[in-house]
Write a protein that holds these residues in place. Structure first.
Motif, PDB file in Angstrom:
ATOM      1  N   SER A  97       0.820  -1.209   0.000  1.00 37.83           N
ATOM      2  CA  SER A  97       0.000   0.000   0.000  1.00 37.83           C
ATOM      3  C   SER A  97       0.849   1.252   0.000  1.00 37.83           C
ATOM      4  CB  SER A  97      -0.923   0.011   1.227  1.00 37.83           C
ATOM      5  OG  SER A  97      -0.174   0.097   2.416  1.00 37.83           O
ATOM      6  N   GLY A  98       2.063   1.144   0.486  1.00 43.60           N
ATOM      7  CA  GLY A  98       2.914   2.318   0.592  1.00 43.60           C
ATOM      8  C   GLY A  98       3.843   2.508  -0.583  1.00 43.60           C
ATOM      9  N   GLY A  99       3.686   1.710  -1.607  1.00 41.42           N
ATOM     10  CA  GLY A  99       4.640   1.788  -2.713  1.00 41.42           C
ATOM     11  C   GLY A  99       5.694   0.725  -2.536  1.00 41.42           C
ATOM     12  N   GLY A 100       6.159   0.159  -3.611  1.00 39.32           N
ATOM     13  CA  GLY A 100       6.936  -1.060  -3.521  1.00 39.32           C
ATOM     14  C   GLY A 100       8.385  -0.933  -3.134  1.00 39.32           C
ATOM     15  N   ASN A 101       8.904   0.233  -2.982  1.00 40.22           N
ATOM     16  CA  ASN A 101      10.352   0.318  -2.905  1.00 40.22           C
ATOM     17  C   ASN A 101      10.950   0.682  -1.553  1.00 40.22           C
ATOM     18  OD1 ASN A 101      10.266  -0.387  -5.523  1.00 40.22           O
ATOM     19  ND2 ASN A 101      10.969   1.544  -6.342  1.00 40.22           N
ATOM     20  N   LYS A 102      10.144   0.830  -0.518  1.00 39.54           N
ATOM     21  CA  LYS A 102      10.689   1.065   0.819  1.00 39.54           C
ATOM     22  C   LYS A 102      10.821  -0.311   1.446  1.00 39.54           C
ATOM     23  CE  LYS A 102       9.638   3.264   5.226  1.00 39.54           C
ATOM     24  NZ  LYS A 102       8.654   4.098   5.944  1.00 39.54           N
ATOM     25  N   LEU A 103      12.022  -0.834   1.438  1.00 41.78           N
ATOM     26  CA  LEU A 103      12.260  -2.213   1.827  1.00 41.78           C
ATOM     27  C   LEU A 103      12.657  -2.353   3.287  1.00 41.78           C
ATOM     28  CD1 LEU A 103      14.340  -3.359  -1.282  1.00 41.78           C
ATOM     29  CD2 LEU A 103      11.901  -3.626  -0.890  1.00 41.78           C
ATOM     30  N   THR A 104      12.149  -3.421   3.905  1.00 46.64           N
ATOM     31  CA  THR A 104      12.601  -3.843   5.220  1.00 46.64           C
ATOM     32  C   THR A 104      13.396  -5.124   5.027  1.00 46.64           C
ATOM     33  OG1 THR A 104      10.673  -2.886   6.315  1.00 46.64           O
ATOM     34  CG2 THR A 104      11.909  -4.571   7.524  1.00 46.64           C
ATOM     35  N   PHE A 105      14.650  -5.106   5.436  1.00 48.86           N
ATOM     36  CA  PHE A 105      15.545  -6.233   5.197  1.00 48.86           C
ATOM     37  C   PHE A 105      15.682  -7.114   6.437  1.00 48.86           C
ATOM     38  CE2 PHE A 105      17.627  -5.477   1.116  1.00 48.86           C
ATOM     39  CZ  PHE A 105      17.328  -4.147   0.873  1.00 48.86           C
ATOM     40  N   GLY A 106      15.997  -8.383   6.189  1.00 47.20           N
ATOM     41  CA  GLY A 106      16.431  -9.264   7.260  1.00 47.20           C
ATOM     42  C   GLY A 106      17.901  -9.021   7.551  1.00 47.20           C
ATOM     43  N   THR A 107      18.442  -9.791   8.493  1.00 45.20           N
ATOM     44  CA  THR A 107      19.826  -9.585   8.916  1.00 45.20           C
ATOM     45  C   THR A 107      20.830 -10.284   8.008  1.00 45.20           C
ATOM     46  OG1 THR A 107      19.549 -11.415  10.447  1.00 45.20           O
ATOM     47  CG2 THR A 107      19.294  -9.195  11.342  1.00 45.20           C
ATOM     48  N   GLY A 108      20.345 -11.059   7.043  1.00 48.85           N
ATOM     49  CA  GLY A 108      21.235 -11.670   6.071  1.00 48.85           C
ATOM     50  C   GLY A 108      21.673 -13.069   6.433  1.00 48.85           C
ATOM     51  N   THR A 109      21.966 -13.857   5.406  1.00 49.24           N
ATOM     52  CA  THR A 109      22.523 -15.194   5.555  1.00 49.24           C
ATOM     53  C   THR A 109      23.772 -15.298   4.698  1.00 49.24           C
ATOM     54  OG1 THR A 109      20.363 -16.230   5.938  1.00 49.24           O
ATOM     55  CG2 THR A 109      22.162 -17.675   5.198  1.00 49.24           C
ATOM     56  N   GLN A 110      24.878 -15.640   5.335  1.00 44.50           N
ATOM     57  CA  GLN A 110      26.139 -15.792   4.610  1.00 44.50           C
ATOM     58  C   GLN A 110      26.194 -17.217   4.070  1.00 44.50           C
ATOM     59  OE1 GLN A 110      28.649 -13.482   3.972  1.00 44.50           O
ATOM     60  NE2 GLN A 110      29.475 -15.089   2.677  1.00 44.50           N
ATOM     61  N   LEU A 111      26.159 -17.351   2.752  1.00 48.28           N
ATOM     62  CA  LEU A 111      26.283 -18.659   2.120  1.00 48.28           C
ATOM     63  C   LEU A 111      27.742 -18.884   1.749  1.00 48.28           C
ATOM     64  CD1 LEU A 111      25.055 -21.226   0.846  1.00 48.28           C
ATOM     65  CD2 LEU A 111      24.769 -19.919  -1.267  1.00 48.28           C
ATOM     66  N   LYS A 112      28.311 -19.961   2.279  1.00 46.79           N
ATOM     67  CA  LYS A 112      29.699 -20.275   1.977  1.00 46.79           C
ATOM     68  C   LYS A 112      29.748 -21.625   1.277  1.00 46.79           C
ATOM     69  CE  LYS A 112      34.348 -20.616   3.861  1.00 46.79           C
ATOM     70  NZ  LYS A 112      35.208 -20.568   5.054  1.00 46.79           N
ATOM     71  N   VAL A 113      30.149 -21.604   0.018  1.00 54.13           N
ATOM     72  CA  VAL A 113      30.224 -22.830  -0.773  1.00 54.13           C
ATOM     73  C   VAL A 113      31.663 -23.329  -0.760  1.00 54.13           C
ATOM     74  CG1 VAL A 113      29.819 -23.885  -3.007  1.00 54.13           C
ATOM     75  CG2 VAL A 113      28.352 -22.011  -2.226  1.00 54.13           C
ATOM     76  N   GLU A 114      31.797 -24.589  -0.370  1.00 50.31           N
ATOM     77  CA  GLU A 114      33.128 -25.188  -0.237  1.00 50.31           C
ATOM     78  C   GLU A 114      33.314 -26.304  -1.260  1.00 50.31           C
ATOM     79  OE1 GLU A 114      32.834 -26.498   3.776  1.00 50.31           O
ATOM     80  OE2 GLU A 114      33.004 -24.483   4.615  1.00 50.31           O
ATOM     81  N   LEU A 115      34.568 -26.529  -1.619  1.00 50.06           N
ATOM     82  CA  LEU A 115      34.886 -27.604  -2.577  1.00 50.06           C
ATOM     83  C   LEU A 115      34.771 -28.965  -1.907  1.00 50.06           C
ATOM     84  CD1 LEU A 115      37.962 -25.986  -4.347  1.00 50.06           C
ATOM     85  CD2 LEU A 115      35.699 -26.393  -5.337  1.00 50.06           C
TER      86      LEU A 115
END
Lengths: 115, 114
Positions: A97-115
């Motif tokens: 309702s407020g327009g699509g671009n005011k974002l609330t983010f999470g704290t993030g997930t660090q993805l670490k891909v290993e061999l």
């Protein structure tokens, strides 16, 4: 007001294995949902988004996410990860309702891909 | 360049000093956003411009923070009497369409207040 929860701060995974990064949100109104990715020393970039329509959304680099309204979730998945997928992933919501671009983010997930 | 440009990339200042952070959005993008990202946190909304005017400044933490966009392009975030708690990465983003959720982010300005 909206909030986003990313329970996993770090997810280690071996190359070519599948991965799921979890995102749950809370909102009293309908929302748009997003996943952004931040590669080392780069700005955030949009991975995929859900605005309306099909609840299964496909994004760049083979990622997809499914919007589940009853569980208020928008988990990110990839069937087979590559070393280059190592990055920080942020789930975000915005108030329709407020327009699509005011974002609330999470704290993030660090993805670490290993061999 | 084609992307959002932010300067400086790093700024170290002393407590109490005044700081300006600049954002040059993608050409033609009418919407401009400032976010702040503290260590271990996701970006937090500060202010949003549509053209020259601040359409939503509800995220500015207090009156020491101010932002301008006088000609509808470049924006400056101004922080007066800096405090150690202001240390963070300040992110700028722009978008072409305010309703699609696709923001194009710069690499950020890392502010350290000693």
């Amino acid at each position: 007001a909206q909030s986003v929860t990313q329970l996993d701060s770090q997810v280690p995974v071996f190359e070519e294995a599948p991965v799921e990064l979890r995102c749950n949100y809370s909102s009293s109104v309908s929302v748009y949902l997003f996943w952004y990715v931040q590669y080392p020393n780069q700005g955030l970039q949009l991975l995929l988004k859900y605005l309306s329509g099909s609840t299964l959304v496909k994004g760049i680099n083979g990622f997809e996410a499914e919007f589940n309204k009853s569980q208020t979730s928008f988990h990110l998945r990839k069937p087979s990860v590559h070393i280059s997928d190592t990055a920080e992933y942020f789930c975000a919501v915005s108030d329709m309702s407020g327009g699509g671009n005011k974002l609330t983010f999470g704290t993030g997930t660090q993805l670490k891909v290993e061999l | 360049g084609a992307g959002v440009s932010q300067t400086p990339s790093n700024k170290v200042t002393e407590k109490g000093k005044y700081v300006e952070l600049r954002c040059d959005p993608i050409s033609g993008h009418t919407a401009l956003y400032w976010y702040r990202q503290s260590l271990g946190q996701g970006p937090e909304f500060l202010i949003y411009f549509q053209g020259t005017g601040a359409a939503d400044d509800s995220g500015l933490p207090n009156d020491r923070f101010f932002a301008v966009r006088p000609e509808g392009s470049v924006s400056t975030l101004k922080i007066q009497r800096t405090e150690r708690g202001d240390s963070a990465v300040y992110l700028c983003a722009s978008s072409l369409n305010r309703d699609t959720g696709e923001l194009f982010f710069g690499e950020g300005s890392r502010l350290t207040v000693l």
